[in-house]
Each structure stands twice: as structure tokens, then as C-alpha cells.
Design a protein around this motif. Structure first.
Motif, PDB file in Angstrom:
ATOM      1  N   MET A   1      -3.872 -14.605 -16.513  1.00  0.00           N
ATOM      2  CA  MET A   1      -4.064 -14.783 -15.085  1.00  0.00           C
ATOM      3  C   MET A   1      -4.040 -13.421 -14.407  1.00  0.00           C
ATOM      4  O   MET A   1      -3.211 -12.574 -14.699  1.00  0.00           O
ATOM      5  CB  MET A   1      -2.954 -15.675 -14.545  1.00  0.00           C
ATOM      6  N   SER A   2      -4.966 -13.212 -13.482  1.00  0.00           N
ATOM      7  CA  SER A   2      -5.036 -11.927 -12.810  1.00  0.00           C
ATOM      8  C   SER A   2      -3.919 -11.789 -11.772  1.00  0.00           C
ATOM      9  O   SER A   2      -3.409 -12.779 -11.255  1.00  0.00           O
ATOM     10  CB  SER A   2      -6.391 -11.762 -12.129  1.00  0.00           C
ATOM     11  N   GLN A   3      -3.574 -10.548 -11.486  1.00  0.00           N
ATOM     12  CA  GLN A   3      -2.548 -10.272 -10.492  1.00  0.00           C
ATOM     13  C   GLN A   3      -3.099 -10.557  -9.105  1.00  0.00           C
ATOM     14  O   GLN A   3      -4.281 -10.371  -8.846  1.00  0.00           O
ATOM     15  CB  GLN A   3      -2.113  -8.813 -10.568  1.00  0.00           C
ATOM     16  N   LYS A   4      -2.255 -10.997  -8.216  1.00  0.00           N
ATOM     17  CA  LYS A   4      -2.651 -11.231  -6.832  1.00  0.00           C
ATOM     18  C   LYS A   4      -2.412  -9.968  -6.017  1.00  0.00           C
ATOM     19  O   LYS A   4      -1.435  -9.268  -6.219  1.00  0.00           O
ATOM     20  CB  LYS A   4      -1.850 -12.384  -6.243  1.00  0.00           C
ATOM     21  N   LYS A   5      -3.306  -9.699  -5.115  1.00  0.00           N
ATOM     22  CA  LYS A   5      -3.192  -8.561  -4.215  1.00  0.00           C
ATOM     23  C   LYS A   5      -2.160  -8.887  -3.142  1.00  0.00           C
ATOM     24  O   LYS A   5      -2.167  -9.966  -2.560  1.00  0.00           O
ATOM     25  CB  LYS A   5      -4.557  -8.291  -3.572  1.00  0.00           C
ATOM     26  N   GLU A  54     -18.555 -21.236 -10.465  1.00  0.00           N
ATOM     27  CA  GLU A  54     -17.578 -20.490 -11.257  1.00  0.00           C
ATOM     28  C   GLU A  54     -17.438 -21.095 -12.647  1.00  0.00           C
ATOM     29  O   GLU A  54     -17.405 -20.379 -13.640  1.00  0.00           O
ATOM     30  CB  GLU A  54     -16.212 -20.478 -10.554  1.00  0.00           C
ATOM     31  N   GLU A  58     -18.412 -19.488 -16.396  1.00  0.00           N
ATOM     32  CA  GLU A  58     -17.429 -19.403 -17.480  1.00  0.00           C
ATOM     33  C   GLU A  58     -17.990 -19.945 -18.786  1.00  0.00           C
ATOM     34  O   GLU A  58     -17.654 -19.453 -19.849  1.00  0.00           O
ATOM     35  CB  GLU A  58     -16.155 -20.187 -17.114  1.00  0.00           C
TER      36      GLU A  58
END
Length: 60
Positions: A1-5, A54, A58
Motif C-alpha cells: 500500500m502506498s504512503q498517504k501524503k 482503475e 490493473e
């Protein structure tokens, strides 16, 4: 999971109270609800791909 800004958001207290109640009605935190509202607005204006686009990307 990507980091949140992370970023600081200054908001009118009355608007925050409104968002707080709205988020509670939807069983979300205020932060999650704001992100949801922004994502939906971005999708509606064509600035963010729809969920079906999206998923298609994928699988391609």
C-alpha cells in the motif's frame, strides 16, 4: 500500500462541524470523509480515473 501524503488543512470551524456530523452519518472519520469527497469530486470532473478504469488498468 502506498504512503498517504500528509498536509495541514485550515478549515472554518462551522464547516468542520458539518463535516464531522456528515462523516459520523457515513461511519467514517472526518479525514476519511474529506478524502472520499475530494476523490468523488475529482472523478466527476474527469480528473481522476473511475474505479472501473482503475481495475481495467490493473488487469491489463
Amino acid at each position: 500500500m502506498s504512503q498517504k501524503k500528509k498536509f495541514l488543512l485550515r478549515i472554518d470551524p462551522k464547516l468542520y462541524e458539518t463535516l464531522e456530523g456528515w462523516a459520523a452519518d457515513e461511519f467514517r472519520s472526518v479525514n476519511t470523509h474529506i478524502e472520499f469527497l475530494l476523490r468523488e469530486a475529482a472523478r466527476k470532473t474527469g480528473r481522476l480515473p473511475s474505479r472501473t478504469q482503475e481495475k481495467k488498468e490493473e488487469t491489463d
